[in-house]
Design an enzyme around this catalytic site. Structure first.
Site, short mmCIF file in Angstrom:
data_model
loop_
_atom_site.label_atom_id
_atom_site.label_comp_id
_atom_site.label_asym_id
_atom_site.label_seq_id
_atom_site.Cartn_x
_atom_site.Cartn_y
_atom_site.Cartn_z
N LYS A 243 0.86 -1.19 0.00
CA LYS A 243 0.00 0.00 0.00
C LYS A 243 0.89 1.24 0.00
O LYS A 243 1.92 1.28 0.70
CB LYS A 243 -0.88 -0.02 1.25
CG LYS A 243 -1.95 1.07 1.30
CD LYS A 243 -2.82 0.90 2.55
CE LYS A 243 -3.98 1.88 2.60
NZ LYS A 243 -4.85 1.67 3.77
N SER B 238 -9.76 1.54 2.58
CA SER B 238 -8.91 2.33 1.72
C SER B 238 -7.82 1.54 0.99
O SER B 238 -7.27 2.04 0.00
CB SER B 238 -8.24 3.42 2.55
OG SER B 238 -7.38 2.84 3.52
N SER C 51 -9.81 -0.86 6.81
CA SER C 51 -9.25 -0.71 5.47
C SER C 51 -8.49 -1.90 4.91
O SER C 51 -8.12 -1.88 3.73
CB SER C 51 -8.33 0.50 5.42
OG SER C 51 -9.11 1.67 5.33
N1 GLN Z 1 -13.13 3.66 6.03
C1 GLN Z 1 -12.54 4.11 7.25
C2 GLN Z 1 -12.21 5.58 7.16
O1 GLN Z 1 -12.48 6.12 6.16
C3 GLN Z 1 -11.34 3.28 7.59
C4 GLN Z 1 -10.10 3.71 6.93
C5 GLN Z 1 -8.93 2.86 7.28
O2 GLN Z 1 -9.05 1.82 7.92
N2 GLN Z 1 -7.75 3.35 6.91
O3 GLN Z 1 -11.71 6.18 8.06
#
Ligand code: GLN
Length: 476
Positions: free
Chosen positions: A75, A150, A174
């Site tokens: 990532k 994400s 994410s």
């Molecule tokens: N979808 C969640 C957010 O937008 C989690 C993001 C993540 O785990 N990096 O904060």
């Protein structure tokens, strides 16, 4: 498709060279990456060089390690030495970290080959990868749908056969949510099990790095490689790397599994159906499965969406046009700072910084941030009560299968994607998403297995059993 374990043993026993293994994956990338857009960069030349080095190590009679020649996608919020790390944000344009994240160092030391950096929602804020400054990633199972987020690029890279392994970060889901939407395995380890050194911080009290893989055993092998104490991360647990691979096939006989009642409400029926089938499969394997109530999870999203932006507003203060990446013009310093942030950050990031600053401001601190921290404590207590009666907890990973682009344009609908995943982040416990069956449009469904702190070994055992009982699916 060969597992990472098979590929590594092929390389170690000279049935294939590391360069050949890499070339097969590069070919898949050449064929499909234009449609999928999993990567911000494919680091072709360095990868070929690294693979050739693995082959030289072998030829010299040395063992390159348990991940010998296994291509890994990272990532793009994990620092890689001399290779751009963008967080899919304009604001980091041109920045190349001078060091590797600890996880990257450990992967390389185990013989892995870094194949590239994957796309994400900007600074890991989002659940669909639609908030990347470089355009969205597409779900390899249906290009008209999102891969989740994400870490959507990492999930899509594994699902599309661009790499057998990828790493992501999980702050509120994410890793697990995109894993579920792309039909692969995704793990959020216990907070502190994997070093965060070299992970660009979003919400430091939640952030954890973890693997994506095609099967549970591959994910276990990677977690064994990247886990364990690191003096460079002050929140790192002082324990050796976990030992997970050994007990994977010992079944679930006698295990007490709690199906979290609150996490079956407001979830699409096709997803709930697969979770019930998973519960039946566990019962058939000798486990006792009952409904359990964890009342505080109902406040999980609200607490998360106060604490995470609060921490983000502080962590992202460092992007000021001086220390990293791009700089906009301004007549004096404060004007330059503001212009850089206005031009460099996308709308979702700006919204979060504003929300977080507000939640932390004098006069509102107790009402918002303080209260959210109390919910966090309450959630811990509710999980503790559940674990007094159950070894493992089960729930859906995501409230729906992968949705179509643009379908969740208002933030609240997007935030609801994280309903089932944020509780584990609030309490710091481990959780894994395992593919089980399909839902609407034939899209993959993921079920989530949660365990108490450092309960990874039992969690992986249950996940492995679920995987062995899951209906067989075609690859993307
Ligand atoms: N979808 C969640 C957010 O937008 C989690 C993001 C993540 O785990 N990096 O904060």
């Amino acid at each position: 498709m060969n597992s990472a374990r098979e590929l590594a043993s092929d390389v170690r026993e000279s049935r294939q060279t590391a360069v050949q293994v890499l070339e097969d994956f590069l070919k898949n990338i050449d064929d499909k990456e234009e449609d999928v857009h999993a990567f911000n960069v494919v680091d072709r030349e360095n990868a070929i060089e690294a693979a050739a080095k693995i082959d030289e190590t072998l030829a010299a009679g040395h063992d390159p390690g348990p991940l010998a020649g296994v291509p890994v996608a990272l990532k793009d919020n994990l620092c890689t030495r001399n290779l751009a790390t963008t967080c899919s944000s304009r604001i980091l344009e041109g920045w190349k970290p001078p060091y590797d994240a600890t996880v990257v160092e450990r992967l390389r030391a185990a013989g892995a080959v870094i194949i590239g950096k994957t796309n994400l929602d900007e600074f890991a804020m989002g659940s669909s990868t639609e908030h990347s400054a470089f355009g969205p990633t597409h779900n390899p199972h249906d290009l008209a749908r999102v891969p989740g987020g994400s870490s959507g690029g990492s999930a899509a890279a594994v699902a599309a056969g661009f790499a057998p392994i990828a790493l992501g970060s999980d702050t509120g889901g994410s890793i697990r949510q995109p894993a579920a939407l792309c039909g692969v395995v995704g793990v959020k380890p216990t907070y502190g099990l994997v070093s965060r050194y070299g992970l660009v911080a979003f919400a430091s009290s939640f952030d954890q790095i973890g693997p994506f893989a095609n099967d549970v055993a591959d994910a276990a092998l990677v977690l064994e490689t990247i886990g364990g104490h690191d003096p460079l991360d002050s929140t790192s647990i002082p324990s050796p790397p976990p030992s997970l691979s050994g007990g994977l096939s010992s079944g679930v006989e006698g295990l007490r599994v709690g199906l979290v009642a609150e996490l079956l409400e407001g979830i699409d029926e096709d997803v709930v159906e697969q979770v019930h089938q998973t519960a039946d499969a566990l019962r058939a394997g000798g486990a006792v499965v009952d409904l359990v109530s964890i009342p505080a999870v109902e406040y999980g999203l609200t607490a998360y969406y106060l604490i995470a932006p609060a921490e983000a507003s502080s962590n992202l203060a460092r992007y000021d046009g001086v220390r990293y990446g791009m700089r906009a013009e301004g007549n004096e310093v404060a004007e330059m700072n503001a212009a850089t942030r206005r031009q460099g950050f996308g709308d979702e990031v700006i919204a979060r910084v504003m929300l977080g600053t507000f939640a932390l401001s004098a006069g509102y601190y107790d009402a918002f941030y303080g209260k959210a921290q109390k919910v966090r404590t309450l959630t811990r207590q509710d999980f503790d009560s559940a674990y007094a009666k159950y070894d493992i907890l089960l729930s859906p990973t995501s409230p729906s299968v992968a949705f179509r682009f643009g379908e969740r344009s208002d933030p609240m609908t997007m935030y609801r994607c994280d309903t089932c995943t944020v509780p584990s982040n609030l309490v710091g416990d481990p959780a894994i998403s395992v593919p089980y069956g399909t839902g609407e449009g034939g899209m993959p469904v993921g079920v989530q297995v949660m365990a108490p702190q450092l309960g990874e070994s039992q969690m992986f055992r249950v996940a492995s059993f679920i995987e062995s009982q899951a209906p067989k699916r075609d690859a993307a």
